[in-house]
Design a protein around this motif. Structure first.
Motif, PDB file in Angstrom:
ATOM      1  N   CYS A 221       0.817  -1.215   0.000  1.00 38.46           N
ATOM      2  CA  CYS A 221       0.000   0.000   0.000  1.00 38.46           C
ATOM      3  C   CYS A 221       0.851   1.265   0.000  1.00 38.46           C
ATOM      4  CB  CYS A 221      -0.935   0.001   1.211  1.00 38.46           C
ATOM      5  SG  CYS A 221      -0.088  -0.219   2.788  1.00 38.46           S
ATOM      6  N   SER A 222       2.108   1.185   0.455  1.00 36.37           N
ATOM      7  CA  SER A 222       2.968   2.352   0.489  1.00 36.37           C
ATOM      8  C   SER A 222       3.915   2.418  -0.700  1.00 36.37           C
ATOM      9  CB  SER A 222       3.791   2.364   1.783  1.00 36.37           C
ATOM     10  OG  SER A 222       4.636   1.240   1.855  1.00 36.37           O
ATOM     11  N   THR A 223       3.872   1.451  -1.608  1.00 38.45           N
ATOM     12  CA  THR A 223       4.775   1.452  -2.755  1.00 38.45           C
ATOM     13  C   THR A 223       4.039   1.534  -4.084  1.00 38.45           C
ATOM     14  OG1 THR A 223       4.827  -0.969  -2.606  1.00 38.45           O
ATOM     15  CG2 THR A 223       6.644   0.234  -1.578  1.00 38.45           C
ATOM     16  N   TRP A 224       3.080   0.634  -4.343  1.00 34.72           N
ATOM     17  CA  TRP A 224       2.468   0.617  -5.676  1.00 34.72           C
ATOM     18  C   TRP A 224       0.959   0.448  -5.651  1.00 34.72           C
ATOM     19  CZ3 TRP A 224      -0.355  -3.677  -7.007  1.00 34.72           C
ATOM     20  CH2 TRP A 224      -0.159  -4.817  -6.246  1.00 34.72           C
ATOM     21  N   LEU A 225       0.377  -0.001  -4.558  1.00 36.72           N
ATOM     22  CA  LEU A 225      -1.061  -0.269  -4.529  1.00 36.72           C
ATOM     23  C   LEU A 225      -1.830   1.043  -4.458  1.00 36.72           C
ATOM     24  CD1 LEU A 225      -2.939  -2.735  -4.461  1.00 36.72           C
ATOM     25  CD2 LEU A 225      -2.972  -2.543  -1.985  1.00 36.72           C
ATOM     26  N   THR A 226      -2.772   1.224  -5.374  1.00 39.39           N
ATOM     27  CA  THR A 226      -3.512   2.487  -5.462  1.00 39.39           C
ATOM     28  C   THR A 226      -4.916   2.393  -4.887  1.00 39.39           C
ATOM     29  OG1 THR A 226      -4.221   1.904  -7.706  1.00 39.39           O
ATOM     30  CG2 THR A 226      -2.214   3.218  -7.485  1.00 39.39           C
ATOM     31  N   ASP A 227      -5.563   1.254  -5.008  1.00 38.32           N
ATOM     32  CA  ASP A 227      -6.922   1.110  -4.503  1.00 38.32           C
ATOM     33  C   ASP A 227      -6.948   0.014  -3.441  1.00 38.32           C
ATOM     34  OD1 ASP A 227      -6.305  -0.836  -6.313  1.00 38.32           O
ATOM     35  OD2 ASP A 227      -8.340  -1.071  -7.063  1.00 38.32           O
ATOM     36  N   PHE A 228      -7.836   0.164  -2.471  1.00 41.44           N
ATOM     37  CA  PHE A 228      -7.943  -0.774  -1.366  1.00 41.44           C
ATOM     38  C   PHE A 228      -9.262  -1.540  -1.511  1.00 41.44           C
ATOM     39  CE2 PHE A 228      -5.330   2.705   0.154  1.00 41.44           C
ATOM     40  CZ  PHE A 228      -4.235   2.031   0.649  1.00 41.44           C
ATOM     41  N   ARG A 229      -9.137  -2.781  -1.954  1.00 43.01           N
ATOM     42  CA  ARG A 229     -10.319  -3.629  -2.087  1.00 43.01           C
ATOM     43  C   ARG A 229     -10.569  -4.365  -0.781  1.00 43.01           C
ATOM     44  NH1 ARG A 229      -9.433  -6.413  -8.077  1.00 43.01           N
ATOM     45  NH2 ARG A 229      -9.299  -4.441  -9.249  1.00 43.01           N
TER      46      ARG A 229
END
Length: 388
Positions: A221-229
């Motif tokens: 989540c702090s590097t490449w993940l943009t959306d939180f499913r």
């Protein structure tokens, strides 16, 4: 691609720019974008797209209009419109790719509600911006102390100052609704800025703070993940994982986002598998499922009367047994479907050495010297001399 401040100091320790995701060279950033249309020219008679994507602290992005057609490129620091005053951010994307990003975010470029870019940031703007950034850690510590003194059940996770220093955004997490009217008054009196409170979730907090996961790498989540499913416990059940909250939970306290990465493969592989609670009926007796290997397409069943031997069956064979049962023609026994052919097992040798790894754990025993033999030898030698 990093800037010069990413190099090491004289003693070998890394410097670090301490920008927390807002590197000026666009090399150390989380969610940096490669403009693959930068070397292509537009057709004749077509104007450049006047929308620009600007990134702020911790990957926060927004779209701005460039009405004066200022020549702006990726990595430039610009002063943008804000309420009140102006903000300072880094240009993350320009040109035709901004249309793709706006379509992805479902933002219509025809609207007039987009703020505009004032100018490229001057040295005075950058100096004020850097001073505000240096104050954030000190302000965050004081803000937490004030919230604890007021007995508010909330946690101040991060503070973000506006580029001109006229406003500060306080990001907080809370399980229940918090009445922070008195808190805002004290913040405005102590910090002398305009206060804005913004509540974020636990996943967003972990993304802003960063950290190292159980896999040994930085958090997704702090590097490449943009959306939180949303991650459900059924994802762990599909992957045959034990429902242990200590192992399945991430640093945010929620289920790990990586549980969804391979979920589609497991769901597709389980389409041909029967239900786990289904009992196989044969003429010999009923059998229940003991274990399954999804990608090898193997299932192990055992009889109720004979639970000790487990019978390894293929998925196609299990489906054939179930189909025969539904047709009122049950099979004789599970042993008829077990493959008894021996598998070719590779015999691996120890290439490191044949010695045991624990050969140095026990001390070597000293050999006992037999002192009697030399005495007997000397006696025999003396007797032979006397006889001579």
């Amino acid at each position: 691609m990093g800037c010069g401040s990413c190099s090491s100091q004289n003693n070998g320790s890394p410097k670090g720019c301490k920008n927390n995701g807002t590197c000026g060279t666009d090399g150390c950033n989380k969610l940096s974008v490669f403009d693959w249309l930068s070397n292509m020219q537009l057709p004749e008679g077509q104007d450049t797209f006047d929308m620009v994507e600007v990134r702020f602290k911790n990957g926060r992005k927004a779209f701005f209009r460039n009405p004066d057609n200022i020549p702006i490129y990726m990595g430039d620091i610009v002063a943008t419109e804000s309420q009140p005053g102006h903000d300072v951010g880094t240009v993350s994307l320009t040109g035709e790719l901004v249309k793709v990003q706006m379509k992805k975010k479902k933002a219509k470029p025809e609207g007039d509600d987009f703020p505009k870019i004032y100018r490229k940031a001057t040295q005075k703007d950058i100096d004020i911006w850097q001073k505000c950034r240096q104050r954030e850690e000190e302000v965050k510590v004081k803000a937490r102390q004030i919230a604890i003194r007021l007995n508010l059940k909330m946690k101040i996770s991060d503070v973000e100052f506006q580029g001109d220093g006229s406003k500060a955004i306080f990001y907080y997490t809370a399980e229940q609704r918090v009445d922070f009217r008195q808190l805002i008054k004290e913040y405005a009196y102590v910090f002398k800025v305009r206060i804005e409170m913004k509540q974020i979730g636990l996943r967003q907090e972990a993304a802003r703070l960063g950290g190292i996961g159980s896999c040994g790498r930085e958090l997704c989540c702090s590097t490449w993940l943009t959306d939180f499913r949303s991650v459900k416990t059924s994802a762990a059940r599909y992957q045959q994982l034990s429902l242990n909250p200590l192992k399945l939970a991430g640093q945010c306290g929620k289920l790990k986002c990586c549980l969804n990465y391979e979920l589609d493969m497991y769901v597709e592989a389980l389409k041909d598998f029967p239900k786990t609670d289904y009992k196989l009926v044969t003429k010999k007796g009923k059998a229940s499922l003991q274990k399954m290997d999804i990608f090898k397409r193997k299932l192990w069943y055992a009889y109720y009367d004979e639970p000790n031997p487990w019978h390894e069956l293929d998925v196609d064979d299990v489906n054939h047994i179930i189909k025969a049962e539904k047709q009122n023609k049950p099979v004789e026994a599970l042993e008829d479907f077990v493959d008894d052919t021996p598998t070719n097992s590779n015999d691996y040798t120890n290439v490191v050495g044949q010695d045991s790894l624990t050969r140095f754990d026990k001390p070597k025993r000293k050999k006992r010297r037999n002192k009697r033999k030399p005495r007997q030898h000397n006696r025999r030698h003396k007797n032979s001399n006397k006889n001579a």
